[in-house]
Scaffold this active site. Structure first.
Site, mmCIF file in Angstrom:
data_model
loop_
_atom_site.group_PDB
_atom_site.id
_atom_site.type_symbol
_atom_site.label_atom_id
_atom_site.label_comp_id
_atom_site.label_asym_id
_atom_site.label_seq_id
_atom_site.Cartn_x
_atom_site.Cartn_y
_atom_site.Cartn_z
ATOM 1 N N ARG A 144 0.843 -1.183 0.000
ATOM 2 C CA ARG A 144 0.000 0.000 0.000
ATOM 3 C C ARG A 144 0.885 1.241 0.000
ATOM 4 O O ARG A 144 2.085 1.150 0.157
ATOM 5 C CB ARG A 144 -0.980 0.006 1.188
ATOM 6 C CG ARG A 144 -0.479 -0.681 2.397
ATOM 7 C CD ARG A 144 -0.113 0.136 3.617
ATOM 8 N NE ARG A 144 -0.182 1.557 3.577
ATOM 9 C CZ ARG A 144 0.880 2.340 3.711
ATOM 10 N NH1 ARG A 144 2.100 1.812 3.832
ATOM 11 N NH2 ARG A 144 0.751 3.632 3.727
ATOM 12 N N GLY A 145 0.240 2.375 -0.229
ATOM 13 C CA GLY A 145 0.990 3.602 -0.448
ATOM 14 C C GLY A 145 1.130 3.831 -1.937
ATOM 15 O O GLY A 145 1.521 2.923 -2.685
ATOM 16 N N ARG B 66 -7.406 -0.427 -6.742
ATOM 17 C CA ARG B 66 -7.377 0.765 -5.889
ATOM 18 C C ARG B 66 -7.632 1.998 -6.755
ATOM 19 O O ARG B 66 -6.723 2.462 -7.439
ATOM 20 C CB ARG B 66 -6.020 0.912 -5.175
ATOM 21 C CG ARG B 66 -5.652 -0.193 -4.196
ATOM 22 C CD ARG B 66 -6.529 -0.223 -2.940
ATOM 23 N NE ARG B 66 -6.530 1.034 -2.221
ATOM 24 C CZ ARG B 66 -5.604 1.415 -1.342
ATOM 25 N NH1 ARG B 66 -4.572 0.627 -1.093
ATOM 26 N NH2 ARG B 66 -5.708 2.565 -0.701
ATOM 27 N N ASP C 223 -1.952 10.581 -2.217
ATOM 28 C CA ASP C 223 -2.272 9.529 -3.173
ATOM 29 C C ASP C 223 -2.565 10.091 -4.555
ATOM 30 O O ASP C 223 -2.470 9.385 -5.555
ATOM 31 C CB ASP C 223 -3.475 8.715 -2.684
ATOM 32 C CG ASP C 223 -3.108 7.810 -1.535
ATOM 33 O OD1 ASP C 223 -2.850 6.624 -1.783
ATOM 34 O OD2 ASP C 223 -3.049 8.292 -0.391
ATOM 35 N N ASN D 260 -5.361 12.681 0.210
ATOM 36 C CA ASN D 260 -4.565 11.830 1.100
ATOM 37 C C ASN D 260 -5.518 11.102 2.044
ATOM 38 O O ASN D 260 -6.736 11.277 1.991
ATOM 39 C CB ASN D 260 -3.541 12.678 1.868
ATOM 40 C CG ASN D 260 -2.487 11.828 2.566
ATOM 41 O OD1 ASN D 260 -1.897 10.935 1.958
ATOM 42 N ND2 ASN D 260 -2.244 12.100 3.831
#
Length: 388
Positions: A74-75, A111, A264, A274
């Protein structure tokens, strides 16, 4: 590039000329790597942290899609690198145009908010589209490795550019620790190495500047308490975990010198998306005259969008993330417990948008920029047209 498949250690990269600086128990460690077979992908399972350090070997497109969807990786920057390697795994099975499109669609659906994912998928497609089928796998792996290495180089530049902000504060404080506040995890776990929001922090710490980080727990997934605190501790950075609603109080009492978060997605005019709760920190920072900076690599900027509130898709995740919590019991067991009443509806918005007017500056690989269309376009003219 030479890899240690057991820890994802990059010993040396001749093209970029760096060694990994992030450490776990003293050992340089990446978040994603090729295993010793040269094709399967190793990752740190971030859902096991902070109580267990576990690595997974991924061999199929479906493995990578699951890892991204369930946040084992993730990230935004790491999602991009992972998606690129997911395309590689897919092409090992099917190198046709139809196979390429199916893999793209499967990974893109995992995502929706992080723009780095689409950017990386587009990069792989561009690298292989005009290649003969027998050359596509090698071309994909080559571009995926470049994406991962470029992320490290970008984030190290972010660290250098953000360092001056910390140095200026440290100079005024005359040896007293610089108190930073961060939200969610924009550390090296969210990238390939070094991190975005943490890049200036690690750079300052490694230079010997006294640093202390207020770490928001970041409900509902607790990425701050579970991940940011874990990695700061492993690297020896002083920090304190706080409840999400504590930041405003700390700012009112003058014990936050600087807020640094990641992103993001950012729009062409500097609006920043974010983890949920970032907007509230920006409001508190504005009210208390605390500088609010966003660290982001250029692939996180979506030049096709202008109005963040109207145009950025906000991911709504499963209710169980908010209705349950997982932790370690006093006798060492890892347990998940329900914390809301049976039957109570749950709304789990994953992100929010901070308007550019609340952002003091954007820390990028090309300098600390004003959060404006003009500044971003001048810094990244090759991308400002919005095509890629």
């Amino acid at each position: 590039m030479k890899h240690d498949g057991g820890r994802g250690k990059v010993v040396r990269n001749a093209a970029w000329g760096y060694e990994n600086i992030m450490k776990v128990d003293g050992k340089p460690t990446r978040t994603i790597w090729l295993e010793s077979d040269g094709w399967s992908v190793g990752i740190i399972d971030q859902t096991a942290l902070p109580h267990r350090f576990a690595m997974l070997r991924l061999v199929m497109l479906e493995d990578m899609a699951h890892a991204i969807r369930t946040m084992q990786v993730r990230g935004a920057p790491l999602i991009g690198a992972a998606a690129a390697y997911g395309m590689c795994l897919a092409l090992r099975v099917d190198t046709s145009d139809d196979g390429l499109e199916r893999a793209y669609a499967a990974l893109h659906a995992t995502r929706p908010t992080a723009i780095n994912l689409k950017w990386a998928l587009d990069e792989i497609v561009a690298a292989v589209r005009n290649q003969p089928r027998e050359a596509r796998v090698a071309a994909a792996y080559r571009r995926a490795a470049e994406i991962a290495d470029e992320d490290v180089v970008i984030n190290r530049a972010i660290g250098r550019n953000g360092l001056k902000l910390i140095e200026d504060i440290a100079g005024r404080k005359k040896g007293e620790p610089v108190n930073l506040l961060t939200h969610c995890n924009a550390g090296w776990l969210a990238t390939v190495d070094v991190g975005t929001a943490t890049a200036p922090i690690y750079t300052a710490h490694d230079k010997g500047i006294a640093i202390h980080v207020w770490v928001d727990e970041t409900r509902p997934r607790n990425q701050g308490a579970s991940l940011t605190a874990w990695e700061l501790g492993k690297h020896g950075v002083k920090h304190t975990v706080i409840a999400d609603n504590t930041g405003g109080h700390l700012m009112q009492h003058g014990i936050v010198d600087l807020v640094v978060v990641g992103a993001d997605r950012a729009t062409a005019q500097g609006d920043v998306c974010n983890k949920i709760g970032t907007y509230l920190k920006a409001l508190a920072a504005k009210d208390n005259n605390v500088p609010f900076y966003v660290s982001l690599p250029s692939p996180t900027i979506d030049f096709t969008l202008s109005d963040g509130l109207a145009e950025i898709p906000i991911e709504q995740r499963g209710a169980e993330e908010q209705s349950t919590m997982t932790g370690r019991t006093v006798d060492g067991r890892i347990e998940t417990v329900q914390i809301v009443p049976d039957g109570s509806p749950v709304a789990n918005y994953g992100f929010d948008v901070t308007p550019a007017r609340l952002v003091t500056g954007l820390i990028t690989e090309r300098g600390v920029l004003k959060a404006s269309r003009e500044s971003l376009a001048a810094a990244f003219p090759e991308r400002a047209g919005g095509s890629r």
